[in-house]
Design a protein around this motif. Structure first.
Motif, mmCIF file in Angstrom:
data_model
loop_
_atom_site.group_PDB
_atom_site.id
_atom_site.type_symbol
_atom_site.label_atom_id
_atom_site.label_comp_id
_atom_site.label_asym_id
_atom_site.label_seq_id
_atom_site.Cartn_x
_atom_site.Cartn_y
_atom_site.Cartn_z
ATOM 1 N N ALA A 111 0.832 -1.216 0.000
ATOM 2 C CA ALA A 111 0.000 0.000 0.000
ATOM 3 C C ALA A 111 0.856 1.252 0.000
ATOM 4 O O ALA A 111 0.612 2.187 -0.773
ATOM 5 N N LYS A 112 1.869 1.283 0.849
ATOM 6 C CA LYS A 112 2.701 2.484 0.942
ATOM 7 C C LYS A 112 3.544 2.693 -0.314
ATOM 8 O O LYS A 112 3.719 3.829 -0.763
ATOM 9 N N LYS A 113 4.059 1.630 -0.890
ATOM 10 C CA LYS A 113 4.967 1.777 -2.024
ATOM 11 C C LYS A 113 4.244 2.103 -3.323
ATOM 12 O O LYS A 113 4.813 2.733 -4.209
ATOM 13 N N LEU A 114 2.989 1.681 -3.429
ATOM 14 C CA LEU A 114 2.277 1.912 -4.687
ATOM 15 C C LEU A 114 1.817 3.362 -4.812
ATOM 16 O O LEU A 114 2.217 4.087 -5.709
ATOM 17 N N ASN A 115 0.966 3.799 -3.903
ATOM 18 C CA ASN A 115 0.400 5.156 -3.993
ATOM 19 C C ASN A 115 0.492 5.913 -2.673
ATOM 20 O O ASN A 115 -0.271 6.856 -2.450
ATOM 21 N N ASN A 116 1.420 5.487 -1.804
ATOM 22 C CA ASN A 116 1.513 6.094 -0.477
ATOM 23 C C ASN A 116 0.152 6.114 0.209
ATOM 24 O O ASN A 116 -0.238 7.093 0.846
ATOM 25 N N ILE A 117 -0.562 5.008 0.075
ATOM 26 C CA ILE A 117 -1.866 4.870 0.726
ATOM 27 C C ILE A 117 -1.664 4.846 2.235
ATOM 28 O O ILE A 117 -0.723 4.233 2.748
#
Length: 366
Positions: A111-117
């Motif tokens: 989640a964090k690496k894809l779109n900083n979700i």
């Protein structure tokens, strides 16, 4: 607002059930909050997965990533790849991860690496200090990239502060596992082994072992079980065998009239046995929380615990992993000298309500 709720292993299912209930209640009241339940497939055995969904009234997952088995690295990679693919198709606004299993760490990273979700860690901040435990690595990595922390204890809050987390991101809410325990306690179910082993309330012991330090060496496992059986003084010992332990148990060659080996049990059956046991001997973390709330003496065969409140406040005691510690503990148990214990702060069955209330405040939902 769309929230992903991640579940992959038995402890996760127990912890997410009340969160789903609390979100659904707010939805029904007109709040713009929605969830997507993502089952990673980390536990794929029916007793370890499907039965928990049925018994805890968890709705069918919206997505099953079907990660399956493998080494730590293989499983992590499968979960990350599959969850990333899901997020690329439709991202969420918040990813809620619970506990400390591989799925928790893998999905938070994806989640964090894809779109900083944004990531919220339910049960954030707990630490054992034992870096040989895969779960400890999962906790540290997950906490290092999470945005919000929903904690079970003051100790967890302090751990996060020492790691540099600001107070405005830490929410002391209690323990969602205990929410489930209180809700399901009236539904606990007597398992078939009750009649088969001729059990009576307060007249048997429960044993669970699965940690590598205890079960990966047949000789060590044999010593531990032998001491437990000796300490039990003929009292029945019920041993639901974890899949990790099953492969080593035959190699021990242990057989005893009072040892009753069983397959993994459903949540309602296992906790029926725990609630009515004289005591529990375990190396699990979650079971120590359940025994604390139910007032059942608990002996933990570990050198450290990430749940110190079960020892300082509850009914649990760390014995270490050396077999010589078992006999003295049983002597105190049968002499009636085991501590009574109390229930830790905010373990009141309303933790999930507090979590969702905070999320509504954080994201200004209406």
């Amino acid at each position: 607002m769309l929230i992903d709720i991640i579940a992959g292993a038995r402890p996760n299912f127990i912890k997410i059930a009340p969160i789903i209930d609390a979100i659904s209640a707010r939805q029904a009241a007109g709040v713009n909050i929605h969830y997507r339940l993502v089952h990673t497939g980390q536990h794929y055995d029916k007793k370890m997965s499907h039965d928990f969904f049925e018994q805890l009234d968890i709705p069918a997952p919206h997505h099953n990533l079907e990660a399956g088995s493998g080494t730590q690295a293989e499983q992590t990679g499968k979960i990350m790849t599959a969850y990333e693919r899901l997020l690329m198709g439709k991202p969420c606004d918040l990813c809620i991860v619970v506990g400390d299993v591989t799925s928790t760490m893998a999905c938070s990273i994806a989640a964090k690496k894809l779109n900083n979700i944004k990531v919220a860690h339910v049960e954030g901040g707990i630490r054992s200090g034992d870096m040989t435990m895969p779960e400890e690595i999962n906790r540290i990595v997950t906490d290092s990239i999470s945005d919000y922390f929903f904690t079970t204890s003051v100790t967890a809050n302090d751990n996060l502060r020492r790691a540099g987390v600001s107070d405005d991101r830490i929410f002391f809410v209690g323990n969602t596992m205990i929410d489930t325990l209180y809700k399901q306690m009236p539904r606990f179910t007597k398992p078939p082994i009750w009649e088969k082993a001729g059990l009576a309330a307060g007249e048997y012991l429960i044993m669970t072992l699965h940690r590598p330090a205890n079960v990966d060496d047949a000789g060590k496992l044999r010593e531990l079980i032998s001491e437990i059986l000796l300490g039990a003084k003929g009292m029945p010992v019920i041993f639901p065998v974890h899949p990790r332990t099953a492969k080593m148990l035959d190699a021990t060659g242990i057989k005893a009239d009072n040892l009753h080996v069983a397959e993994p049990m459903s949540y309602l059956e296992f906790n029926y046995l725990v609630k009515n046991a004289r005591a529990v001997v375990t190396d699990s973390g979650g079971i120590t929380e359940e025994t604390t709330v139910m007032g059942v003496p608990c002996m933990t065969l570990r050198d450290s615990t990430e749940r110190p409140e079960t020892c300082t406040t509850g009914t649990n005691e760390l014995l270490g992993t050396h077999p010589s510690a078992i006999a003295p503990a049983f002597s105190r148990l049968f002499a009636g000298e085991w501590k009574k214990g109390q229930i830790p702060e905010l373990w009141d069955g309303r933790t999930a309500e507090r979590i969702v209330k905070q999320l509504i405040h954080i994201f200004a939902l209406k």
